[in-house]
Design a protein around this motif. Structure first.
Motif, PDB file in Angstrom:
ATOM      1  N   TRP A   3      68.673  40.492   4.392  1.00  0.00           N
ATOM      2  CA  TRP A   3      68.611  41.200   5.671  1.00  0.00           C
ATOM      3  C   TRP A   3      67.576  40.574   6.598  1.00  0.00           C
ATOM      4  CZ3 TRP A   3      72.037  44.292   7.768  1.00  0.00           C
ATOM      5  CH2 TRP A   3      72.974  44.897   6.935  1.00  0.00           C
ATOM      6  N   LEU A   4      66.447  40.162   6.061  1.00  0.00           N
ATOM      7  CA  LEU A   4      65.422  39.501   6.877  1.00  0.00           C
ATOM      8  C   LEU A   4      65.971  38.194   7.453  1.00  0.00           C
ATOM      9  CD1 LEU A   4      62.541  39.251   7.962  1.00  0.00           C
ATOM     10  CD2 LEU A   4      61.923  38.178   5.787  1.00  0.00           C
ATOM     11  N   VAL A   5      66.634  37.419   6.632  1.00  0.00           N
ATOM     12  CA  VAL A   5      67.221  36.158   7.092  1.00  0.00           C
ATOM     13  C   VAL A   5      68.285  36.435   8.152  1.00  0.00           C
ATOM     14  CG1 VAL A   5      68.617  34.168   6.381  1.00  0.00           C
ATOM     15  CG2 VAL A   5      66.684  34.914   4.973  1.00  0.00           C
ATOM     16  N   LEU A   6      69.058  37.491   7.959  1.00  0.00           N
ATOM     17  CA  LEU A   6      70.092  37.841   8.931  1.00  0.00           C
ATOM     18  C   LEU A   6      69.481  38.204  10.290  1.00  0.00           C
ATOM     19  CD1 LEU A   6      73.117  38.258   9.444  1.00  0.00           C
ATOM     20  CD2 LEU A   6      72.795  40.632   8.704  1.00  0.00           C
ATOM     21  N   VAL A   7      68.408  38.970  10.283  1.00  0.00           N
ATOM     22  CA  VAL A   7      67.739  39.342  11.538  1.00  0.00           C
ATOM     23  C   VAL A   7      67.181  38.101  12.231  1.00  0.00           C
ATOM     24  CG1 VAL A   7      65.756  40.574  12.512  1.00  0.00           C
ATOM     25  CG2 VAL A   7      67.246  41.719  10.859  1.00  0.00           C
ATOM     26  N   ILE A   8      66.543  37.227  11.480  1.00  0.00           N
ATOM     27  CA  ILE A   8      66.003  35.992  12.067  1.00  0.00           C
ATOM     28  C   ILE A   8      67.136  35.141  12.623  1.00  0.00           C
ATOM     29  CG2 ILE A   8      64.822  33.820  11.530  1.00  0.00           C
ATOM     30  CD1 ILE A   8      63.121  35.508   9.505  1.00  0.00           C
ATOM     31  N   SER A   9      68.240  35.080  11.911  1.00  0.00           N
ATOM     32  CA  SER A   9      69.397  34.316  12.388  1.00  0.00           C
ATOM     33  C   SER A   9      69.958  34.903  13.674  1.00  0.00           C
ATOM     34  CB  SER A   9      70.482  34.276  11.315  1.00  0.00           C
ATOM     35  OG  SER A   9      70.021  33.573  10.195  1.00  0.00           O
ATOM     36  N   GLY A  10      69.955  36.221  13.787  1.00  0.00           N
ATOM     37  CA  GLY A  10      70.390  36.871  15.018  1.00  0.00           C
ATOM     38  C   GLY A  10      69.474  36.534  16.186  1.00  0.00           C
ATOM     39  N   LEU A  11      68.178  36.487  15.921  1.00  0.00           N
ATOM     40  CA  LEU A  11      67.225  36.098  16.964  1.00  0.00           C
ATOM     41  C   LEU A  11      67.429  34.637  17.365  1.00  0.00           C
ATOM     42  CD1 LEU A  11      64.051  37.920  15.610  1.00  0.00           C
ATOM     43  CD2 LEU A  11      65.508  38.621  17.533  1.00  0.00           C
ATOM     44  N   LEU A  12      67.747  33.803  16.389  1.00  0.00           N
ATOM     45  CA  LEU A  12      68.042  32.401  16.700  1.00  0.00           C
ATOM     46  C   LEU A  12      69.321  32.277  17.517  1.00  0.00           C
ATOM     47  CD1 LEU A  12      67.057  30.723  13.326  1.00  0.00           C
ATOM     48  CD2 LEU A  12      65.975  30.337  15.550  1.00  0.00           C
TER      49      LEU A  12
END
Length: 104
Positions: A3-12
């Motif tokens: 989930w953390l990686v997904l949120v960071i990917s969304g910000l990217l």
């Protein structure tokens, strides 16, 4: 961790969308490079997150974060309209993303 990686990917995703706009059709080098790098990192993060998160949920959350982030950057720094209806619609997207996380 997914989930953390997904949120960071969304910000990217927000970063590459803004860089794409700033690249002026890939005619400006720095924004074009930022676009390619952030796009690759965003896609790699999404791919990683989808190992543990169902594709429908993961993709919807990724797109939602990217869409809201891009719209906020547009409103806060690029002079786009920050009307009440637009803000309310963005809040609906945020509620949907939160709901997807809660009911995952």
């Amino acid at each position: 961790m997914a989930w953390l990686v997904l949120v960071i990917s969304g910000l990217l995703e927000t970063a590459w969308a803004i860089a794409l706009d700033r690249s002026a059709g890939f005619s400006r080098l720095i924004p074009s490079v930022v676009f390619v790098v952030t796009l690759l990192l965003s896609m790699a993060g999404l791919s990683y997150a989808l190992r543990d998160i169902p594709v429908g949920t993961g993709y919807a959350v990724w797109v939602g974060i990217g869409a809201v982030g891009t719209a906020l950057v547009g409103m806060l720094t690029l002079g786009e309209s920050a009307s009440l209806p637009r803000i309310l619609c963005l809040l609906l997207v945020v509620a949907g993303v939160i709901g997807l996380k809660i009911f995952h």
